[in-house]
Design an enzyme around this catalytic site. Structure first.
Site, PDB file in Angstrom:
ATOM      1  N   CYS A 127       0.830  -1.198   0.000  1.00 51.12           N
ATOM      2  CA  CYS A 127       0.000   0.000   0.000  1.00 51.12           C
ATOM      3  C   CYS A 127       0.874   1.262   0.000  1.00 51.12           C
ATOM      4  O   CYS A 127       1.494   1.564  -1.018  1.00 51.12           O
ATOM      5  CB  CYS A 127      -0.994  -0.030   1.145  1.00 51.12           C
ATOM      6  SG  CYS A 127      -2.323   1.207   0.963  1.00 51.12           S
ATOM      7  N   HIS A 227      -3.672  -4.950   0.363  1.00 53.91           N
ATOM      8  CA  HIS A 227      -3.241  -5.422   1.685  1.00 53.91           C
ATOM      9  C   HIS A 227      -3.337  -6.948   1.774  1.00 53.91           C
ATOM     10  O   HIS A 227      -4.367  -7.493   2.179  1.00 53.91           O
ATOM     11  CB  HIS A 227      -4.112  -4.787   2.775  1.00 53.91           C
ATOM     12  CG  HIS A 227      -3.801  -3.361   3.047  1.00 53.91           C
ATOM     13  ND1 HIS A 227      -2.765  -2.960   3.859  1.00 53.91           N
ATOM     14  CD2 HIS A 227      -4.383  -2.221   2.590  1.00 53.91           C
ATOM     15  CE1 HIS A 227      -2.724  -1.639   3.908  1.00 53.91           C
ATOM     16  NE2 HIS A 227      -3.695  -1.166   3.139  1.00 53.91           N
ATOM     17  N   GLU A 229      -2.069  -8.641   3.961  1.00 53.60           N
ATOM     18  CA  GLU A 229      -2.100  -8.965   5.391  1.00 53.60           C
ATOM     19  C   GLU A 229      -3.460  -8.727   6.017  1.00 53.60           C
ATOM     20  O   GLU A 229      -3.638  -8.933   7.230  1.00 53.60           O
ATOM     21  CB  GLU A 229      -1.023  -8.146   6.124  1.00 53.60           C
ATOM     22  CG  GLU A 229      -1.364  -6.697   6.435  1.00 53.60           C
ATOM     23  CD  GLU A 229      -1.231  -5.717   5.282  1.00 53.60           C
ATOM     24  OE1 GLU A 229      -1.001  -4.522   5.560  1.00 53.60           O
ATOM     25  OE2 GLU A 229      -1.359  -6.136   4.114  1.00 53.60           O
TER      26      GLU A 229
END
Length: 262
Positions: A127, A227, A229
């Protein structure tokens, strides 16, 4: 708390420096909690993938200290956070959706990428991390995107991540790492790469044509705008990206050893 230099870490496992913006946002507790959850996920995944992980906050160190503490890192992950100060890419302040800026973090992370490019150190940007890579290599940013597929607007912070598809270049390292040319991602951004930095090639696009990932033509540097994660991201996405980073470190180590032996 004193952060140990990476050189003191265990030598048997490669060292991964996970570099975030700050460990303190007392004025925005909900946002901070979300960011900390995402960043902790990267740290945990790195440890599970066989790294010695050191987590550092760029705004909480001066740029020289950040460079010093990461001097022996085998690879870097630069994670998400606030907008980059526009003075680093020749932009104007006062744009729509402008967030708090942490200029020391920007300066430190930009310096990290530039040193990594000089050394050939593998880097993954997530990001904001992608945007740092682009700015560090001389690119700029689109300062604000109209509301669309890239984030949910007007919702609590825990609902801000939007799900959408991304098409990957079939010849990219990223497609090889993820094992597909079409994936589902979670994103939450209002800026994107504009003019590309030196050596960077776009290797992924969203349905609206927005660049979603870049790779360097000759260096092990990759940035993704989404993202991996995030809690609702495909479970294998982050481990696969970290495994690709691990392979880049291994390849670099082998090349160095061969050069020394020649």
């Amino acid at each position: 708390m004193t952060t140990p230099k990476l050189a003191t870490m265990t030598a048997r496992r490669p060292t991964l420096a996970v570099v975030e913006v700050t460990r303190s946002r007392p004025d925005r507790p909900a946002y901070h909690a979300k960011v900390q959850t995402l960043n902790a996920t990267v740290v945990d995944a790195g440890t599970a993938e066989g790294w010695t992980v050191v987590r550092l906050a760029a705004a909480d160190l001066d740029p020289a200290a950040l460079l010093d503490l990461t001097d022996s890192a085998d690879a870097l992950v630069i994670v998400g956070g606030e907008d980059i100060d526009p003075r680093f890419y020749g932009g104007q302040a006062g744009y729509e959706g402008e967030t708090t800026h942490f200029s020391d973090a920007d300066e430190g992370q930009i310096a990290l990428v530039q040193r990594a490019a000089d050394r050939g150190t593998p880097v993954l940007g997530i990001c904001r991390g992608l945007q740092i890579i682009n700015v560090a290599l001389g690119g700029d940013l689109v300062q604000h995107l109209d509301d669309g597929i890239h984030r949910n607007v007007g919702v609590p912070i825990d609902e801000i991540l939007s799900t959408h598809d991304v098409a990957l270049s079939a010849t990219s390292t990223l497609a090889a790492a993820l094992g597909d040319t079409r994936i589902s991602v979670q994103s939450a951004h209002h800026q994107s790469v504009g003019r590309l930095g030196a050596g960077l090639t776009p290797v992924a696009t969203a349905p609206d044509g927005l660049v979603e990932a870049v790779e360097h033509d000759t260096l092990p540097i990759t940035g993704v705008q989404w993202h991996p994660e995030a809690p609702d991201a495909p479970a294998t996405q982050l481990p696969l990206l970290l495994a690709s980073l691990y392979r880049a470190v291994t390849a670099q180590t082998q090349a160095t050893e061969l050069a020394r032996a020649a």
